[in-house]
Design a protein around this motif. Structure first.
Motif, PDB file in Angstrom:
ATOM      1  N   GLU A 228       3.231  -9.997   7.965  1.00  0.00           N
ATOM      2  CA  GLU A 228       2.488  -9.348   9.042  1.00  0.00           C
ATOM      3  C   GLU A 228       1.732 -10.402   9.833  1.00  0.00           C
ATOM      4  OE1 GLU A 228      -0.289  -9.396   5.482  1.00  0.00           O
ATOM      5  OE2 GLU A 228       1.862  -9.247   5.883  1.00  0.00           O
ATOM      6  N   GLU A 229       1.399 -10.080  11.098  1.00  0.00           N
ATOM      7  CA  GLU A 229       0.774 -11.061  11.982  1.00  0.00           C
ATOM      8  C   GLU A 229      -0.500 -10.500  12.599  1.00  0.00           C
ATOM      9  OE1 GLU A 229       3.552 -12.495  14.888  1.00  0.00           O
ATOM     10  OE2 GLU A 229       5.168 -12.756  13.415  1.00  0.00           O
ATOM     11  N   THR A 260      -3.213  -5.984  12.257  1.00  0.00           N
ATOM     12  CA  THR A 260      -2.022  -6.808  12.097  1.00  0.00           C
ATOM     13  C   THR A 260      -0.835  -5.995  12.592  1.00  0.00           C
ATOM     14  OG1 THR A 260      -1.652  -6.049   9.821  1.00  0.00           O
ATOM     15  CG2 THR A 260      -2.924  -8.080  10.115  1.00  0.00           C
ATOM     16  N   ARG A 261       0.204  -6.696  13.000  1.00  0.00           N
ATOM     17  CA  ARG A 261       1.440  -6.040  13.448  1.00  0.00           C
ATOM     18  C   ARG A 261       2.607  -6.660  12.712  1.00  0.00           C
ATOM     19  NH1 ARG A 261       1.070  -2.789  18.007  1.00  0.00           N
ATOM     20  NH2 ARG A 261       2.970  -2.023  17.020  1.00  0.00           N
ATOM     21  N   GLY A 262       3.663  -5.850  12.516  1.00  0.00           N
ATOM     22  CA  GLY A 262       4.867  -6.342  11.872  1.00  0.00           C
ATOM     23  C   GLY A 262       4.776  -6.246  10.368  1.00  0.00           C
ATOM     24  N   HIS A 263       5.881  -5.867   9.752  1.00  0.00           N
ATOM     25  CA  HIS A 263       5.949  -5.712   8.307  1.00  0.00           C
ATOM     26  C   HIS A 263       7.340  -6.092   7.837  1.00  0.00           C
ATOM     27  CE1 HIS A 263       2.119  -3.531   7.920  1.00  0.00           C
ATOM     28  NE2 HIS A 263       2.443  -2.985   9.070  1.00  0.00           N
ATOM     29  N   ASP A 269       8.115   0.683   5.654  1.00  0.00           N
ATOM     30  CA  ASP A 269       7.423  -0.343   6.434  1.00  0.00           C
ATOM     31  C   ASP A 269       7.876  -0.309   7.887  1.00  0.00           C
ATOM     32  OD1 ASP A 269       7.543  -2.708   3.720  1.00  0.00           O
ATOM     33  OD2 ASP A 269       6.021  -1.249   4.252  1.00  0.00           O
ATOM     34  N   SER A 271       7.733  -1.062  11.579  1.00  0.00           N
ATOM     35  CA  SER A 271       7.114  -2.237  12.175  1.00  0.00           C
ATOM     36  C   SER A 271       6.272  -1.952  13.402  1.00  0.00           C
ATOM     37  CB  SER A 271       8.206  -3.250  12.519  1.00  0.00           C
ATOM     38  OG  SER A 271       8.828  -3.700  11.347  1.00  0.00           O
ATOM     39  N   ARG A 274       0.680   0.488  13.677  1.00  0.00           N
ATOM     40  CA  ARG A 274      -0.378  -0.501  13.538  1.00  0.00           C
ATOM     41  C   ARG A 274      -0.874  -0.546  12.099  1.00  0.00           C
ATOM     42  NH1 ARG A 274      -4.946   1.024  17.486  1.00  0.00           N
ATOM     43  NH2 ARG A 274      -4.469   3.097  16.719  1.00  0.00           N
ATOM     44  N   ALA A 275      -1.317  -1.708  11.700  1.00  0.00           N
ATOM     45  CA  ALA A 275      -1.848  -1.865  10.349  1.00  0.00           C
ATOM     46  C   ALA A 275      -3.256  -2.427  10.436  1.00  0.00           C
ATOM     47  CB  ALA A 275      -0.953  -2.798   9.535  1.00  0.00           C
ATOM     48  N   THR A 277      -6.497  -3.984   9.128  1.00  0.00           N
ATOM     49  CA  THR A 277      -6.670  -4.830   7.957  1.00  0.00           C
ATOM     50  C   THR A 277      -8.130  -5.226   7.825  1.00  0.00           C
ATOM     51  OG1 THR A 277      -4.450  -5.733   8.273  1.00  0.00           O
ATOM     52  CG2 THR A 277      -5.926  -6.961   6.843  1.00  0.00           C
ATOM     53  N   ALA A 289      -3.222 -13.131   6.804  1.00  0.00           N
ATOM     54  CA  ALA A 289      -1.983 -12.712   7.452  1.00  0.00           C
ATOM     55  C   ALA A 289      -1.456 -13.894   8.241  1.00  0.00           C
ATOM     56  CB  ALA A 289      -2.212 -11.500   8.354  1.00  0.00           C
TER      57      ALA A 289
END
Length: 302
Positions: A228-229, A260-263, A269, A271, A274-275, A277, A289
């Motif tokens: 994740e980014e 964070t974005r992307g999984h 998961d 992508s 939104r995550a 964190t 991350a």
């Protein structure tokens, strides 16, 4: 092929703990920083802006909106936004990049484990190690932010963390509704198993940058898979509900959590959800991350 900085001509020292690692004089560091900043500029991919449906964009059937990624949540509600043109790094920032930044700015190069920081040698050469120099760096949000702003200082370009809208627009091939996942073809892709690639960790599926999947049509690697980014935005579970029609949305003006974005590409998961964190967990550990940097400029930088 990914251009990497070579260190093999430098003298090395060895220890039982860290193995053999290069020593670096001040002139070595200056040279490597110059090479890194040049590469950071060359790796920027120009992305022409546009208007797209951000969030769980789904589909409308019989007058009813149906999400692609159920169960739908209000915090991921689809809304139309417009982003200006920008440039985004084709690769995630590596440990080698981040170690050099740490040395040049006088920061400790450490191994973080269970809330402790243990000094380690930079530029890890062992492909099996989590800190291998070509793997994506996992750092705190502030460290990621500081790195991008350091590039801005070194290059006189407007480097920063991307916004959540910029990240999604780029991952979805300029916001295409055909791109359900941020892979090279917009689909869940088989045949790119982490266990089959040199340096990948099977149980985490973290690989050296640029290896796990082909680039997407814009030329960006690892928007899917790997780690994740961080993005620049604060998180709010109500922000999307009032953001329809926004131009270059920046996220909430303040908050408690960063996004964070992307999984990974497991069955749960998705992508583009939104995550949020936590910056500091209940145990007091910094959340880590990966990240890549953006350049806020409406024209190509080269």
């Amino acid at each position: 092929m990914l251009k990497v900085i070579k260190y093999i001509l430098l003298p090395v020292t060895c220890s039982a703990v860290f193995g053999c690692q290069p020593n670096h004089s001040a002139s070595d560091i200056d040279r490597m920083v110059s090479e890194l900043t040049e590469k950071a500029v060359l790796d920027q991919v120009f992305i022409e802006g546009g208007t797209f449906v951000m969030g769980d964009f789904g589909a409308v059937q019989n007058g009813q909106w149906l999400p692609y990624f159920p169960p739908a949540a209000a915090e991921d509600i689809a809304h139309e936004v417009t982003v200006s043109s920008f440039s985004l790094s084709k690769y995630e920032t590596t440990w080698g990049d981040f170690d050099l930044f740490s040395i040049e700015t006088g920061r400790p190069v450490v191994l973080r484990s269970r809330g402790e920081e243990i000094k380690r040698a930079p530029f890890e050469q062992n492909v099996g190690q989590s800190y291998y120099e070509k793997k994506p760096a996992r750092v705190s949000w502030q460290e990621a932010k500081d790195y991008c702003l350091w590039l801005a200082e070194k290059t006189n370009l407007a480097f920063d963390l991307p916004t959540s809208a910029q990240w999604e627009f780029a991952a979805r091939n300029r916001g295409s509704k055909e791109w359900l996942y941020p892979t090279h073809d917009g689909q869940l892709s088989a045949g790119y198993e982490a266990s089959n690639m040199d340096g990948c960790v099977t149980w985490t599926r973290v690989c050296p940058v640029g290896q796990q999947f082909p680039a997407n049509p814009l030329g960006l690697y690892d928007m899917a898979g790997n780690i994740e980014e961080w993005v620049n935005d604060w998180y709010s579970d109500t922000y999307y509900q009032g953001s329809h029609g926004a131009k270059d949305p920046l996220g909430p003006p303040e908050g408690q959590l960063k996004e964070t974005r992307g999984h990974g590409l497991g069955s749960l998961d998705f992508s583009f959800t939104r995550a949020p964190t936590v910056l500091v967990s209940q145990e007091g550990f910094l959340t880590a991350a990966g990240f890549r940097c953006v350049v806020h400029r409406s024209k190509p930088i080269r």
